[in-house]
Design an enzyme around this catalytic site. Sequence first.
Site, PDB file in Angstrom:
ATOM      1  N   ASP A 499       0.793  -1.230   0.000  1.00 20.93           N
ATOM      2  CA  ASP A 499       0.000   0.000   0.000  1.00 20.93           C
ATOM      3  C   ASP A 499       0.818   1.270   0.000  1.00 20.93           C
ATOM      4  O   ASP A 499       0.322   2.335  -0.349  1.00 20.93           O
ATOM      5  CB  ASP A 499      -0.771   0.056   1.330  1.00 20.93           C
ATOM      6  CG  ASP A 499      -2.105  -0.596   1.226  1.00 20.93           C
ATOM      7  OD1 ASP A 499      -2.614  -0.735   0.123  1.00 20.93           O
ATOM      8  OD2 ASP A 499      -2.638  -0.961   2.297  1.00 20.93           O
TER       9      ASP A 499
HETATM   10  C1  NOJ Z   1      -1.816  -3.738   5.445  1.00 20.67           C
HETATM   11  C2  NOJ Z   1      -2.995  -3.711   4.525  1.00 20.67           C
HETATM   12  O1  NOJ Z   1      -4.159  -4.071   5.243  1.00 20.67           O
HETATM   13  C3  NOJ Z   1      -2.792  -4.667   3.368  1.00 20.67           C
HETATM   14  O2  NOJ Z   1      -3.868  -4.548   2.481  1.00 20.67           O
HETATM   15  C4  NOJ Z   1      -1.495  -4.387   2.664  1.00 20.67           C
HETATM   16  O3  NOJ Z   1      -1.331  -5.376   1.661  1.00 20.67           O
HETATM   17  C5  NOJ Z   1      -0.345  -4.434   3.638  1.00 20.67           C
HETATM   18  N1  NOJ Z   1      -0.598  -3.499   4.710  1.00 20.67           N
HETATM   19  C6  NOJ Z   1       0.986  -4.124   2.974  1.00 20.67           C
HETATM   20  O4  NOJ Z   1       1.063  -2.778   2.602  1.00 20.67           O
END
Ligand code: NOJ
Length: 819
Positions: A499
């Site tokens: 993200d």
């Molecule tokens: C937490 C998020 O909920 C998830 O969707 C994401 O893939 C990871 N962080 C890595 O950024």
Amino acid sequence: MKYGYFDDQTREYVITNPRTPVKWINYVGTLGFGGFVDHTGGLLLCKGDPALNRITKYIPQLPGSQFKGQTLYLRKRSSAGTQIFSPLFVPTLDAYERFECRVGLGYTQFDTEFYGIRSQISIFVPKGDAVLVQEISITNLGSEAVEIDAVPLLEYTHFDALKQFMNADWVPQTMMSEAHEDGAGRKILAQFAFMNRDQRQTYFTANVAASSFETDRRVFLGDNEYGTFQRPKSLESAELSNTLALRGDNVGALMLPLGSLAPGETKRFVTLLTQQEGSRTESLARARALFEKYGRHETVASARTAMGKDWDAYLGRVQVNTPDASMNSMLNVHNPRQCYMTKNWSRDLSLYQLGFGGRGMGFRDSSQDVMGVMSNMPEEARELIEKLLSVMKSNGSAMHQFYASTMVANEGDSREYEDRPNFYGDDHLWIVFAVCAYLKETGNLRFLDQVLPYYEKDKHGAPREQGTVLNHLQRAVDFTKSNVGRHGLPLLGFADWNDTVNLKTGAESLFVANQYGKALLDLIELFEFRGDHAQANRYRADYEHMRGLVNEYAWDGEWYVRYFDHDGSPIGSKKNAQGQIWTNGQSWPVISGFAPRERAQRALDSVNRLLNTPNGIKLSAPGYDGFDPEKGGVTTYPPGAKENGGIFLHANPWVMIAETLVGNGDRAFEYYNQINPAAKNDVIDTYECEPYVYAQNILGNEHPQFGLARNSWLSGTASWVYQVATKYILGIMPGYAGLEIDPCIPKAWDGFSVRRRFRGAEYLIEVTNPEHVSKGVQKLVVDGAPVAGNVIPAFDDGKTHSVQVTLGALADTGEQAAQ
Ligand code: NOJ
């Protein structure tokens, strides 16, 4: 263990020292009605969306010693004087003779002793009823009679969780309380916000007589709130004040005089907390009916038994016995329990994800979470899959998040910049894996023909378009196929799985390229199984095309690059000073099968050399040292934290999968073991989080607090570690034709066994490893008869079948990655 131990017999973790480094929590109830209880009895309870209908005020940021949401006080009078203390330790912090918090399946149970008084408190939400039940037994362990008053206390929040903290004028003006008599001296306390007076109210009671009550925090604490929760002034008086709070900070406290307890005598009572809809008359009547039901100890006992049976059914579908005790504890109880909670709560509410409305259910997260419960509750997984498919857009991409109660979806953070795409490169592809996992688990291929909507609505709110489940999957891969950048690789969109790396429009993602490859492999397998070779070949061509591009452009010599920026420059290359190598850049080309064997091995060795630590595998290295708006959120963290070179646990099991695909069972297990929270005994004061659930992140070795875990419970780690352990290490993999057996274990293991229900039959699988290999099924015997290959047929006959698997050296080739 310093703070507790695993009790595998009772399927509990038992905390014996309440001064844990951070609160350790457990979930009760569901997103419909539930929340979490911490190990000192603090309670965060909601009904429905935690942002919009929150019941108790739990502020995780307050120190561990502070009152959070609820507690219980006991007032003991004896010849030695009066003692006022909480049997939950917090907030009075008295010295205890014994402290036991049993973190159970859907319940938390305390067994403590203070001043010769034993308190047993069991907290849970019975299935099907929106009521928090706390059954409390108080025993006099001393040698003289004592008088005991019990005072359960709750603190309410405004139902709008964020407003509670944003407006200190409007909120307090709206908070209202009422008190009702309930026969035999019992009292029911009602609480509601004025605007909800005629819609929904929260009710709290005990099934024994209450001599007085309190609803105003200020009065309860006394001295204009210079009285404290540790020593509330009101408990110095015989009775509470019976104040009805019609504004301010509302609490609910009941004075329950239990009377005299002779030595050895026990008295029991139940407290009940519910919220009901309708006018006050209607909702009170409903609350009374519930209170009548759960005011009976027999009902409480049978509800607990029923809940235990549900967990038996859920966990009973897969039980393992390996040579590793910590692995057994995790796989038989705690890991599937965490999978259940992530599937239920997504990323909505935990000690770290505070449920203020930013998230709801994540498309990407939930698509992965459902795979974690697939072996244990496939039909419930399908129900969530249907919701996910319904928030896909007709172009095959997906809305990033949605609220399960309303099914309203949005594009998440991708709305942040006007000049950036508002799709995530990866979201829609996860659903291909989830659907295929469901098909393989159940054999229900009719699901592919079910018609479901796409998300876009017409002006009446009706879906503009719909399509079969299969059509949804095909549009998902087509979306990726047609959204590629200058190298022909998939566009990153706003971000991919990571993200926090938000690059300018035009950037390409190697993660998505490989994820697309794996999605194509899944579709090829599906179409081949259906006998549709033409479709399978079409996807094969797409697969080969992408495989060529990945290997042509992304191989960096010792590993694969992770992204190409909008201008075509690589990120995750030896050319970069920071962010040179990324874990997902290496595991996924093996998972997709794109990496030729030699590159697969080399990439995984690079991970081992440059990214592995004794606490887990870092997401990247070296971390970015300074904020860089060009890179985005990743640079908001110091090096070693979270996505910036931290040990982001979600990505660890993908490396384990990759290692099993190249046949390296020793390394796969080493990676499994080094992040197993149940094996954190010796480092628990550094690690800090619960030893019975996976955390999302651990600080990496570029950070001074290397080894510190955070964001436990709601993480994709749960699903993927469970999958890698059961399907890839133990190698019991559901397939279209049956259960494929292909373990990849440490060579030192003599074997292991698994009891697995699969499509209407039970399999008792005994694996022996006489030659001490990691991989290679030499012999498969089902019900005494040899079977060629390594697939156990799906008998679907309601019977139990015995399966003997012998591993041997000859087949130890790790062929899958050699494509
Ligand atoms: C937490 C998020 O909920 C998830 O969707 C994401 O893939 C990871 N962080 C890595 O950024």
